[in-house]
Design a protein around this motif. Structure first.
Motif, PDB file in Angstrom:
ATOM      1  N   PRO A 195      -3.434  -0.409  -3.663  1.00 24.40           N
ATOM      2  CA  PRO A 195      -4.677  -0.657  -2.938  1.00 24.40           C
ATOM      3  C   PRO A 195      -4.577  -0.170  -1.497  1.00 24.40           C
ATOM      4  CG  PRO A 195      -3.432  -2.685  -3.179  1.00 24.40           C
ATOM      5  CD  PRO A 195      -2.690  -1.641  -3.960  1.00 24.40           C
ATOM      6  N   THR A 196      -5.637   0.415  -0.996  1.00 27.48           N
ATOM      7  CA  THR A 196      -5.701   0.835   0.399  1.00 27.48           C
ATOM      8  C   THR A 196      -6.653  -0.031   1.202  1.00 27.48           C
ATOM      9  OG1 THR A 196      -7.448   2.445  -0.095  1.00 27.48           O
ATOM     10  CG2 THR A 196      -5.175   3.209  -0.237  1.00 27.48           C
ATOM     11  N   SER A 197      -7.390  -0.911   0.525  1.00 24.64           N
ATOM     12  CA  SER A 197      -8.319  -1.829   1.187  1.00 24.64           C
ATOM     13  C   SER A 197      -8.624  -2.964   0.229  1.00 24.64           C
ATOM     14  CB  SER A 197      -9.612  -1.110   1.595  1.00 24.64           C
ATOM     15  OG  SER A 197     -10.496  -1.991   2.263  1.00 24.64           O
ATOM     16  N   GLY A 198      -9.030  -4.102   0.792  1.00 26.33           N
ATOM     17  CA  GLY A 198      -9.401  -5.226  -0.058  1.00 26.33           C
ATOM     18  C   GLY A 198      -8.605  -6.478   0.250  1.00 26.33           C
ATOM     19  N   HIS A 199      -8.857  -7.523  -0.524  1.00 26.87           N
ATOM     20  CA  HIS A 199      -8.251  -8.827  -0.255  1.00 26.87           C
ATOM     21  C   HIS A 199      -6.759  -8.865  -0.564  1.00 26.87           C
ATOM     22  CE1 HIS A 199      -9.125  -8.936  -4.596  1.00 26.87           C
ATOM     23  NE2 HIS A 199      -8.114  -9.781  -4.679  1.00 26.87           N
ATOM     24  N   GLU A 200      -6.257  -7.875  -1.302  1.00 21.23           N
ATOM     25  CA  GLU A 200      -4.833  -7.851  -1.633  1.00 21.23           C
ATOM     26  C   GLU A 200      -3.975  -7.464  -0.438  1.00 21.23           C
ATOM     27  OE1 GLU A 200      -4.057  -5.489  -5.069  1.00 21.23           O
ATOM     28  OE2 GLU A 200      -5.915  -6.077  -6.049  1.00 21.23           O
ATOM     29  N   ILE A 201      -4.553  -6.893   0.591  1.00 24.50           N
ATOM     30  CA  ILE A 201      -3.797  -6.436   1.754  1.00 24.50           C
ATOM     31  C   ILE A 201      -3.921  -7.468   2.870  1.00 24.50           C
ATOM     32  CG2 ILE A 201      -3.567  -4.590   3.453  1.00 24.50           C
ATOM     33  CD1 ILE A 201      -4.730  -2.683   1.435  1.00 24.50           C
ATOM     34  N   PRO A 202      -2.817  -7.907   3.461  1.00 25.98           N
ATOM     35  CA  PRO A 202      -2.875  -8.874   4.562  1.00 25.98           C
ATOM     36  C   PRO A 202      -3.687  -8.347   5.733  1.00 25.98           C
ATOM     37  CG  PRO A 202      -0.624  -8.643   3.736  1.00 25.98           C
ATOM     38  CD  PRO A 202      -1.435  -7.563   3.088  1.00 25.98           C
ATOM     39  N   MET A 203      -4.214  -9.265   6.525  1.00 26.48           N
ATOM     40  CA  MET A 203      -5.104  -8.900   7.625  1.00 26.48           C
ATOM     41  C   MET A 203      -4.407  -8.049   8.672  1.00 26.48           C
ATOM     42  SD  MET A 203      -7.228 -12.445   8.163  1.00 26.48           S
ATOM     43  CE  MET A 203      -8.134 -11.724   9.509  1.00 26.48           C
ATOM     44  N   TRP A 204      -3.082  -8.215   8.828  1.00 26.26           N
ATOM     45  CA  TRP A 204      -2.378  -7.465   9.862  1.00 26.26           C
ATOM     46  C   TRP A 204      -1.973  -6.057   9.423  1.00 26.26           C
ATOM     47  CZ3 TRP A 204      -0.635 -11.961   7.533  1.00 26.26           C
ATOM     48  CH2 TRP A 204       0.394 -11.808   6.588  1.00 26.26           C
ATOM     49  N   GLU A 205      -2.223  -5.732   8.170  1.00 22.67           N
ATOM     50  CA  GLU A 205      -1.885  -4.412   7.666  1.00 22.67           C
ATOM     51  C   GLU A 205      -3.053  -3.440   7.874  1.00 22.67           C
ATOM     52  OE1 GLU A 205       0.845  -3.313   6.405  1.00 22.67           O
ATOM     53  OE2 GLU A 205       2.014  -5.075   5.815  1.00 22.67           O
ATOM     54  N   PRO A 206      -2.777  -2.179   8.189  1.00 24.54           N
ATOM     55  CA  PRO A 206      -3.863  -1.186   8.271  1.00 24.54           C
ATOM     56  C   PRO A 206      -4.463  -0.925   6.891  1.00 24.54           C
ATOM     57  CG  PRO A 206      -1.730  -0.115   8.510  1.00 24.54           C
ATOM     58  CD  PRO A 206      -1.464  -1.595   8.516  1.00 24.54           C
ATOM     59  N   THR A 207      -5.761  -0.731   6.849  1.00 22.89           N
ATOM     60  CA  THR A 207      -6.462  -0.484   5.585  1.00 22.89           C
ATOM     61  C   THR A 207      -7.253   0.813   5.679  1.00 22.89           C
ATOM     62  OG1 THR A 207      -8.392  -1.781   6.296  1.00 22.89           O
ATOM     63  CG2 THR A 207      -6.655  -2.941   5.063  1.00 22.89           C
ATOM     64  N   LEU A 208      -7.524   1.371   4.518  1.00 25.64           N
ATOM     65  CA  LEU A 208      -8.263   2.634   4.414  1.00 25.64           C
ATOM     66  C   LEU A 208      -9.413   2.406   3.440  1.00 25.64           C
ATOM     67  CD1 LEU A 208      -7.452   5.264   5.895  1.00 25.64           C
ATOM     68  CD2 LEU A 208      -6.661   6.136   3.709  1.00 25.64           C
ATOM     69  N   ASP A 209     -10.638   2.331   3.959  1.00 23.17           N
ATOM     70  CA  ASP A 209     -11.796   2.017   3.131  1.00 23.17           C
ATOM     71  C   ASP A 209     -12.456   3.291   2.605  1.00 23.17           C
ATOM     72  OD1 ASP A 209     -11.425  -0.672   3.788  1.00 23.17           O
ATOM     73  OD2 ASP A 209     -12.678  -0.499   5.574  1.00 23.17           O
ATOM     74  N   GLY A 210     -13.140   3.139   1.473  1.00 23.45           N
ATOM     75  CA  GLY A 210     -14.021   4.191   1.005  1.00 23.45           C
ATOM     76  C   GLY A 210     -13.388   5.138  -0.002  1.00 23.45           C
ATOM     77  N   VAL A 211     -14.170   6.179  -0.337  1.00 24.31           N
ATOM     78  CA  VAL A 211     -13.764   7.180  -1.322  1.00 24.31           C
ATOM     79  C   VAL A 211     -12.733   8.107  -0.698  1.00 24.31           C
ATOM     80  CG1 VAL A 211     -14.553   9.075  -2.783  1.00 24.31           C
ATOM     81  CG2 VAL A 211     -16.014   7.070  -2.438  1.00 24.31           C
TER      82      VAL A 211
END
Length: 402
Positions: free
Chosen positions: A198-214
């Protein structure tokens, strides 16, 4: 062919460089061969059936090219070498060995498998992803599918991937999705992903960078194939280790454009060139210090939603097409060569790729959809309609840049 392509313009300022480029009417480019799609006005009843080249990819050994056209066909063209009267080698597209793949739906992305065929020196397998169908690996010699891999959503619908790449050993296929990227084991032939990251979503902790979208572009680091740059249509880029449980190492957002369309690593594996939609700049980032970009390559002429594919040349060199019908070469942020390859018609050059082992040989394609215009628009002349509106070309630089 010389191995030196980038002269030092130490005595020219930017205005002087532009004037020098404008006066250079015969740049050191040589056209080996080309395939044109030509429209004839008298045969046009509607815009249906019109066609143009959209993208291309060299095979791993450089012995052939696969090109995508607007009618959603993948055409495989072997490249043959012949001797001319002057005993100089001439490269041509081998039409006798040409074959085509016609998928059932719109093609999102395609890529070559890196391994070689036992009987041939070149790879025989190509992977492509389409809308509403599994990813397929296709044998060009057998003209049939040899394997398929799928990703399904919560409604059990197949998800197409807008970007794919193989690991250098050909064991894994990495495919981008939406808020996830997937790893398939090609050798085992398992249909479903062996890992989903996963690159985004509830599985990733809040302090981790996320990558949203297509996810729109994947590029593996040439110095460390475990390290991957992943771009999205949300105009963000993330750096990942594809085999770690906490893969996201770094995230940054582009200053220009509306969505990442293409990326290339520098040869040392530290710099990342990123192009995006509706942008006239290519941004260069150093992943070691990604607080700010290193510099911008301006004058890229990429103000279009069309994906424009560029390539790197040596250290800090870049070659790219654009909406002005030209192929341009930069050394760092400085423009050092520019050549119009569309007969001054300024058709968008959608892809420029160098040969895998010969940096003086390039393949490029350009084209656009041609709609029937009124006389007031100035596009109804016989000369306009009888001119090729799309072309696949082999170009070489014989003597480097003078």
């Amino acid at each position: 062919m010389s191995g030196t392509y980038f002269p030092l313009h130490t005595t020219l300022d930017q205005d002087g460089l532009k004037n020098s480029l404008a006066q250079n009417l015969q740049p050191p480019w040589k056209r080996y061969d080309c395939v044109d799609i030509q429209y004839e006005r008298q045969n046009l009843q509607s815009t249906k059936g019109l066609n143009f080249f959209q993208a291309l990819k060299w095979s791993p050994s450089g012995g052939s090219i696969v090109v995508l056209t607007e009618n959603q066909k993948l055409t495989h063209w072997p490249i043959s070498t012949t001797k001319t009267d002057t005993n100089e080698p001439s490269l041509t597209f081998d039409n006798s060995g040409k074959n085509a793949i016609t998928p059932s739906e719109c093609i999102y992305s395609f890529t070559w498998h890196p391994s070689r065929n036992n009987q041939k020196l070149d790879s025989d397998l190509i992977a492509f992803s389409t809308r509403d169908y599994p990813i397929q690996i296709y044998s060009l010699s057998k003209q049939q599918r040899v394997s398929s891999f799928y990703v399904v959503d919560h409604c059990e619908r197949f998800i197409g991937s807008h970007c794919m790449d193989f690991s250098p050993d050909g064991e894994y296929l990495i495919a981008g999705g939406t808020n996830n990227f997937y790893l398939f084991n090609v050798h085992l032939g398992q249909k479903s992903p062996v890992s989903t990251t996963p690159t985004s979503g509830h599985e990733i902790p809040m302090w981790e960078p996320t990558l949203d979208g297509v996810q729109s572009s994947i590029c593996l680091n040439p110095q460390d194939p475990r390290t991957m740059a992943l771009g999205t249509f949300n105009n963000t880029v993330g750096i990942y280790d594809i085999h770690r449980s906490r893969p996201c190492q770094l995230k940054f957002s582009l200053a220009n454009g509306t969505g990442v369309t293409h990326m290339r690593w520098s040869s040392d594996g530290y710099g990342l060139y990123v192009g995006s939609r509706r942008s006239t700049q290519i941004e260069v980032w150093d992943i070691r210090y990604a607080q700010d970009m290193l510099y911008e390559i301006k004058g890229h002429n990429g103000d279009t939603n069309q994906r424009i594919v560029f390539d790197t040349l040596g250290h800090e060199g870049l070659v790219s097409g654009g909406t002005d019908g030209c192929v341009s070469i930069w050394k760092g942020s400085q423009l050092v060569e520019k050549e119009n390859v569309t007969n001054q018609r300024n058709i968008t050059v959608a892809a420029v790729e160098k040969h895998p082992f010969d940096s003086s040989l390039f393949a490029l394609c350009y084209g656009r959809r041609c709609d029937i215009m009124d006389d007031e628009d100035g596009f109804s002349s016989i000369e306009y309609w009888e001119t090729p509106f799309s072309s696949l070309q082999l170009l070489g630089m014989e003597n480097g840049l003078a």
